[in-house]
Design a protein around this motif. Structure first.
Motif, PDB file in Angstrom:
ATOM      1  N   ASN A  36       0.811  -1.222   0.000  1.00  0.00           N
ATOM      2  CA  ASN A  36       0.000   0.000   0.000  1.00  0.00           C
ATOM      3  C   ASN A  36       0.843   1.271   0.000  1.00  0.00           C
ATOM      4  OD1 ASN A  36      -2.799  -0.836  -0.073  1.00  0.00           O
ATOM      5  ND2 ASN A  36      -2.323  -1.891   1.843  1.00  0.00           N
ATOM      6  N   GLY A  37       2.113   1.153  -0.366  1.00  0.00           N
ATOM      7  CA  GLY A  37       2.951   2.320  -0.566  1.00  0.00           C
ATOM      8  C   GLY A  37       3.555   2.912   0.686  1.00  0.00           C
ATOM      9  N   LYS A  38       3.450   2.254   1.793  1.00  0.00           N
ATOM     10  CA  LYS A  38       4.038   2.731   3.054  1.00  0.00           C
ATOM     11  C   LYS A  38       5.412   2.060   3.199  1.00  0.00           C
ATOM     12  CE  LYS A  38      -0.036   4.358   4.747  1.00  0.00           C
ATOM     13  NZ  LYS A  38      -0.264   5.760   4.715  1.00  0.00           N
ATOM     14  N   ILE A  39       6.365   2.515   2.394  1.00  0.00           N
ATOM     15  CA  ILE A  39       7.659   1.843   2.270  1.00  0.00           C
ATOM     16  C   ILE A  39       8.448   1.871   3.576  1.00  0.00           C
ATOM     17  CG2 ILE A  39       9.834   1.765   0.975  1.00  0.00           C
ATOM     18  CD1 ILE A  39       7.260   1.113  -0.666  1.00  0.00           C
ATOM     19  N   ALA A  40       8.595   3.065   4.178  1.00  0.00           N
ATOM     20  CA  ALA A  40       9.404   3.181   5.398  1.00  0.00           C
ATOM     21  C   ALA A  40       8.840   2.318   6.522  1.00  0.00           C
ATOM     22  CB  ALA A  40       9.488   4.643   5.827  1.00  0.00           C
ATOM     23  N   SER A  41       7.553   2.456   6.787  1.00  0.00           N
ATOM     24  CA  SER A  41       6.977   1.655   7.879  1.00  0.00           C
ATOM     25  C   SER A  41       6.900   0.185   7.486  1.00  0.00           C
ATOM     26  CB  SER A  41       5.607   2.184   8.285  1.00  0.00           C
ATOM     27  OG  SER A  41       4.692   2.110   7.214  1.00  0.00           O
ATOM     28  N   GLY A  42       6.744  -0.098   6.197  1.00  0.00           N
ATOM     29  CA  GLY A  42       6.741  -1.493   5.743  1.00  0.00           C
ATOM     30  C   GLY A  42       8.076  -2.161   6.015  1.00  0.00           C
TER      31      GLY A  42
END
Length: 160
Positions: A36-42
């Motif tokens: 879902n595009g939440k790269i840093a938190s992913g």
């Protein structure tokens, strides 16, 4: 979350997000965030086992919003042709100052002073005088003075 029923694409994104969330059960947390595009938190979730498991479980509640936000970012905020459209109101929500002044004049027997108009509309003296002067120039009102006090009165013959 939106009150509008989500489109098939958004529903599919939510389903895929929940399936990727289940990767946590196999030791791979955060896949749903990456999707879902939440790269840093992913990546944080990936390397901390779903932010120590707590973040992963909180995300069960956050996935619908994440999926909708990502869909809007990818495909724009354009509503589908099947989404309900807001009804157009036939009623005017705000009266113009001129209409407010006419209503006040009617309440006062067809006569209105600047001070009355200021008190009842909350507008400035300058704005009220400007609007009333425009109405006089257009022929909708006449200007007189009260003989006893000299107060300037705007008369609306049609409302008397």
């Amino acid at each position: 979350m939106s009150a509008i029923v989500p489109s098939k694409q958004v529903q599919d994104r939510k389903t895929a997000s929940y399936l990727l969330w289940m990767g946590f059960l196999f030791g791979i947390g955060g896949l749903h965030r990456l999707y879902n595009g939440k790269i840093a938190s992913g990546l944080l979730w990936l390397f901390t086992w779903g932010f120590f498991g707590i973040g992963q479980f909180v995300d069960l509640l956050l996935i619908p919003d994440m999926a909708e936000q990502r869909h809007r970012k990818l495909f724009g905020d354009k509503p589908s042709k099947f989404d309900p459209q807001p009804a157009v109101s036939a009623e005017v929500s705000q009266d113009t100052l001129m209409v407010k002044l006419l209503r006040l004049a009617k309440l006062h027997g067809g006569q209105l002073t600047v001070t009355q108009a200021v008190m009842e509309t909350g507008e400035s003296f300058e704005k009220i005088e400007s609007e009333l002067t425009t109405m006089v120039r257009s022929g909708y009102a006449d200007v007189t003075n009260r003989p006893d006090s000299g107060v300037v009165v705007y008369e609306f013959p049609e409302l008397m």
